[in-house]
Design an enzyme around this catalytic site. Structure first.
Site, PDB file in Angstrom:
ATOM      1  N   ASP B 158       0.848  -1.190   0.000  1.00  0.00           N
ATOM      2  CA  ASP B 158       0.000   0.000   0.000  1.00  0.00           C
ATOM      3  C   ASP B 158       0.888   1.246   0.000  1.00  0.00           C
ATOM      4  O   ASP B 158       1.634   1.480   0.960  1.00  0.00           O
ATOM      5  CB  ASP B 158      -0.884  -0.048   1.254  1.00  0.00           C
ATOM      6  CG  ASP B 158      -1.785   1.171   1.376  1.00  0.00           C
ATOM      7  OD1 ASP B 158      -1.722   2.066   0.498  1.00  0.00           O
ATOM      8  OD2 ASP B 158      -2.557   1.236   2.347  1.00  0.00           O
ATOM      9  N   ASP B 176       1.760   7.836  -9.694  1.00  0.00           N
ATOM     10  CA  ASP B 176       1.386   7.372 -11.032  1.00  0.00           C
ATOM     11  C   ASP B 176       0.170   6.459 -10.843  1.00  0.00           C
ATOM     12  O   ASP B 176       0.274   5.239 -10.901  1.00  0.00           O
ATOM     13  CB  ASP B 176       2.590   6.614 -11.615  1.00  0.00           C
ATOM     14  CG  ASP B 176       2.323   6.066 -13.004  1.00  0.00           C
ATOM     15  OD1 ASP B 176       1.228   6.270 -13.540  1.00  0.00           O
ATOM     16  OD2 ASP B 176       3.233   5.396 -13.545  1.00  0.00           O
TER      17      ASP B 176
END
Lengths: 297, 297
Positions: B158, B176
């Site tokens: 994560d 991104d």
């Protein structure tokens, strides 16, 4: 167009109490392998003119949209990019443009931008298809609003013939055409560019829309080289039109004397524009390497 | 997927001698009212991961294409624009970037661009969905090619947690991500940007993809103002990605010290790029008025 469902006649864009019962989309084949589709509120107009299929639809995403031969020409939401850039980059490169010609551009958007320039005494529109002008006046008032201006002359005629017959006449010529198939094909050839050159005054400028650097990678260098062989100065510049394939669009400029990248941008007038600005005037000529390589000798 | 026609089993992309007998398209609802469709040669992969629906298709127009939750993430034909711009604008603003983090970006395109910079000693990719990395390695080698480089560390984890747990660590952080719905939602909030700020070294830079200036006109100012409230310097820049809605895309940068528009572009290295260039580094920050108005105070 009427559909019969549950014994009710339903017209495009209508919604019954149970939900949407008609889901109407307009689609353009942007290439053989790519399509854009927009959800339609209402189809406003459709006809076969002597030159092409003409449609006006009202869309949720872009407002009213003009299509010719099933290709999106302009929409109320994004037309500002194209019309500002095809007009102001060239006009602001000239010290005192007085007489301007638009070949094509029957929607009137380029004319609306041109007459923002105080020096312009006359703007002539030569559109081959009078039905485009009629439809724009009826359905696209935001775009066509300047066509009745006293400085504007509207001619329903062949732009190729007009350019050939008017030597040394215009300070700027804008070729605001459809794609290089169908009625506009002759507007993308060297013979036409030579006539455009001869129709310009001694320090005149010519700008044409010249398609996508992603999808028209053979057309752009051909046009650029033709223009560079006829005009002392050729330049390519870019703008972002979301309803055109790939969203990035090229314009090719031929200039007899003035270089657009040498303009003193600090002296440019405020034209109340949303895409064009003095800084964009400068940066629109900066090409990413994949575009630059298209036009390098 | 098998269709039975004339007693023959036909697979996607196959063509019989009589013509195309299967016409397969992939469509993305770019907004509720606009759709892009691309003709498919072959569907290569489709699965539900623990996080999202993952598809890889081979298209005629753009080559291989990665979709997550039915949204185009990247294609072999146009990925260079996005990956070059999300990486080099920030990295070339820093004098000596050594450690770089990519949050998301499991296709590996940003990593491929980052390791072009000689100063970079370590590039860390933290992608929450390991299946994206697997699919990119298998189907998109042109994009994922640098993921096995010795300077690259790939973590399936994560990104929010990773950023929180690594203070004062990275010289540049690139977000991104997918769109701000689904797994990436937390990557578009002020709390995350504060953690990103704290994970950066004292002169660090953060860049995120922040959607379309035509279609995301509420999101962009919200993010920009969040970033401007946390970083000494906030900047918005633009690039043209034809498979993203409208074709024009924004990136938001937060910088602790270095101003990207004050970089001496004459000293930038040649990075073998097709969209980014030293001049584009300068001009990508020049915003058309309709974009500028989104972020004016």
């Amino acid at each position: 167009m009427v559909l019969i469902k549950n014994k009710l006649a339903i017209f495009p864009g209508e919604v019954d109490k149970g939900g949407i019962i008609m889901d109407l989309w307009v689609s353009e084949m942007q290439t053989a392998d790519m399509r854009i589709s927009c959800r339609v509120i209402k189809s406003l107009h459709s006809e076969m003119t002597p030159f092409q299929k003409l449609m006006v639809v009202d869309t949720h995403q872009f407002g009213r949209m003009l299509l010719l031969d099933n290709i999106i020409q302009t929409t109320v939401a994004d037309e500002f990019v194209y019309h500002e850039m095809i007009s102001h980059v060239g006009l602001n490169t000239l010290p005192n443009p007085r007489k301007v010609l638009v070949v094509g551009g029957g929607d009137g958007g380029s004319i609306r931008e041109i007459i923002k320039h105080k020096s312009v005494e006359k703007a002539v529109l030569v559109e081959i298809d009078g039905k485009v002008i009629e439809a724009a006046k009826k359905y696209l008032p935001e775009i066509s609003c300047a066509l009745d201006d006293p400085r504007v002359e509207v001619l329903v005629d062949d732009g190729i013939k007009h350019v050939k017959e008017n030597k040394n006449t215009y300070d700027m010529i804008i070729v605001d055409s459809t794609d290089p198939i169908g009625p506009a094909e002759g507007l993308f050839g060297a013979a036409f560019y030579q006539d455009v050159h001869d129709a310009l005054t001694e320090d005149g400028i010519f700008v044409a829309q010249t398609e996508s650097p992603f999808f028209n990678r053979e057309l752009i260098p051909r046009i650029y080289n033709d223009v560079a062989s006829i005009f002392p100065l050729a330049r390519l510049f870019l703008a972002n039109v979301p309803t055109y394939p790939g969203g990035l669009w090229t314009f090719t400029m031929g200039s007899k004397k003035h270089d657009p990248v040498k303009v003193d941008i600090s002296k440019l007038p405020d034209l109340n524009t949303r895409f064009y600005s003095p800084e964009i005037h400068r940066t629109c000529f900066v090409l990413p390497p994949f575009v630059q390589e298209l036009i390098k000798k």
